[in-house]
Write an enzyme that holds these catalytic residues in place. Structure first.
Site, PDB file in Angstrom:
ATOM      1  N   ASP A  53       0.829  -1.201   0.000  1.00  0.00           N
ATOM      2  CA  ASP A  53       0.000   0.000   0.000  1.00  0.00           C
ATOM      3  C   ASP A  53       0.864   1.252   0.000  1.00  0.00           C
ATOM      4  O   ASP A  53       2.075   1.200   0.251  1.00  0.00           O
ATOM      5  CB  ASP A  53      -0.887   0.035   1.244  1.00  0.00           C
ATOM      6  N   TYR A 111       6.426 -10.191   6.732  1.00  0.00           N
ATOM      7  CA  TYR A 111       6.368  -8.764   7.046  1.00  0.00           C
ATOM      8  C   TYR A 111       6.807  -8.526   8.488  1.00  0.00           C
ATOM      9  O   TYR A 111       6.683  -9.405   9.343  1.00  0.00           O
ATOM     10  CB  TYR A 111       4.940  -8.239   6.911  1.00  0.00           C
TER      11      TYR A 111
END
Length: 265
Positions: A53, A111
Site C-alpha cells: 500500500d 512482514y
C-alpha cells in the site's frame, strides 16, 4: 530473451504503493521500470512478489523482468542505482531460468510491523514507524499474537475492497517482541490479504490498550465480517522483509530488516 530476479529496498513514503497507477501517480514499480527501460534500451515490465500500500516500505521486495539486453549483473545494479531516486535501491540481481516467477513461485511472504511506544513522537523516524503514546500491555499483546497462527479464514481481517477470491490463509508464525521502545510484529504466511497485517496489528494494539480480552479474537474470526474487528493500523510501520522460494532458485538471502533496528534474525 533473458529473465532476471531482483531484490529491491524502498521507502514507501513518497509513493502510492508498489503497483503502477494511472499516469502522474508515483509508484515504486513504475519508477524502477522507467530506469531499467533506459538501461536496456527497450520497454521493461517488472513483476513483483507482492503489492504494498501507499506508505509501506520494503527491505527485500523480489521482482523479475525479461529483456533482450545483455549486461553483467553488476552493470544492471550500478546503472539502476545511479539513476533511481535515493529512496529506492536495487540490492541484488540474478539471472534466472524462465521457470522462475517472482509472484507465482513464491511459497511464503514475511512482514514486520514496527511500533514506537513512547510519550513523544520520534522526529527522525517520521513515517518509518507507527507512534503509540499510550501505555501498552505488551505481555498481553505477545500472547494474543499467537492466536493468528495456523490456518484461518481471515475475512474479518481483510479490507472491504480486497479482491482475493478466498480469505483462507496459513500463518506460519505471528510473533510480537519488544526491542527497547520498539514493538515488532513478525508475521510469515503463504499469502496475505489486503490490509491483513495492518488489521491484525490494529487488533493487537487495541488489546494492548485494554479495549478487549485475548479470547475476543475468536469472536472476530467467527464473525467473518470486517466490521467485527477494530482499527486498521497506519502503513508507516509496515515493512515487506522477505519472500521465500524453492531452494532450486537459490536466491540471495540478505539480512532481515528494517536494518536500522538491528533486530535478531
Amino acid at each position: 530473451m533473458q529473465r532476471y530476479a531482483v531484490g529491491i529496498e524502498f521507502s514507501g513514503i513518497q509513493y502510492r504503493g508498489w503497483q503502477t497507477q494511472q499516469p502522474g501517480v508515483a509508484s515504486v514499480q513504475e519508477t524502477i521500470e522507467r530506469v531499467l527501460s533506459k538501461i536496456a534500451d527497450e520497454p521493461i515490465t517488472l513483476h513483483g512478489a507482492g503489492r504494498t500500500d501507499a506508505g509501506v516500505h520494503a527491505t527485500n521486495m523480489v521482482a523479475h523482468f525479461d529483456t533482450t539486453a545483455i549486461r553483467p549483473e553488476r552493470g544492471w545494479i550500478m546503472g539502476a542505482n545511479s539513476q533511481l531516486p535515493k529512496d529506492i535501491s536495487i540490492q541484488w540481481i540474478k539471472q534466472m531460468d524462465e521457470e522462475f516467477h517472482a509472484r507465482f513461485k513464491a511459497t511464503a511472504r514475511r512482514y514486520r510491523y514496527v511500533v514506537y511506544n513512547a510519550p513523544h513522537r520520534p522526529a527522525l523516524l517520521h513515517k518509518q514507524v507507527t507512534h503509540i503514546y499510550q501505555k501498552l500491555d505488551v505481555q498481553k499483546m505477545i500472547k494474543a499474537a499467537s492466536k493468528f497462527e495456523g490456518t484461518h479464514n481471515f475475512e474479518t481481517f481483510r479490507a472491504a475492497a480486497c479482491q482475493s477470491n478466498q480469505p483462507v490463509r496459513h500463518v506460519k508464525h505471528c510473533r510480537l517482541f519488544q526491542h527497547g521502545r520498539y514493538l515488532v510484529l513478525d508475521i510469515q504466511a503463504d499469502g496475505f490479504l489486503h490490509h491483513m497485517v495492518r488489521n491484525i496489528m490494529g487488533c493487537l494494539l487495541e488489546i494492548g490498550q485494554g479495549m478487549y480480552e485475548i479470547d475476543h479474537i475468536d469472536t472476530m474470526f467467527a464473525a467473518e465480517d470486517r466490521k467485527a474487528a477494530g482499527i486498521t493500523a497506519p502503513p508507516d510501520g509496515l515493512y515487506f522483509i522477505q519472500c521465500y522460494y524453492p531452494e532450486q532458485f537459490d536466491l540471495p538471502q540478505p539480512p532481515l530488516g528494517p536494518h536500522w533496528l538491528n533486530l535478531p534474525e
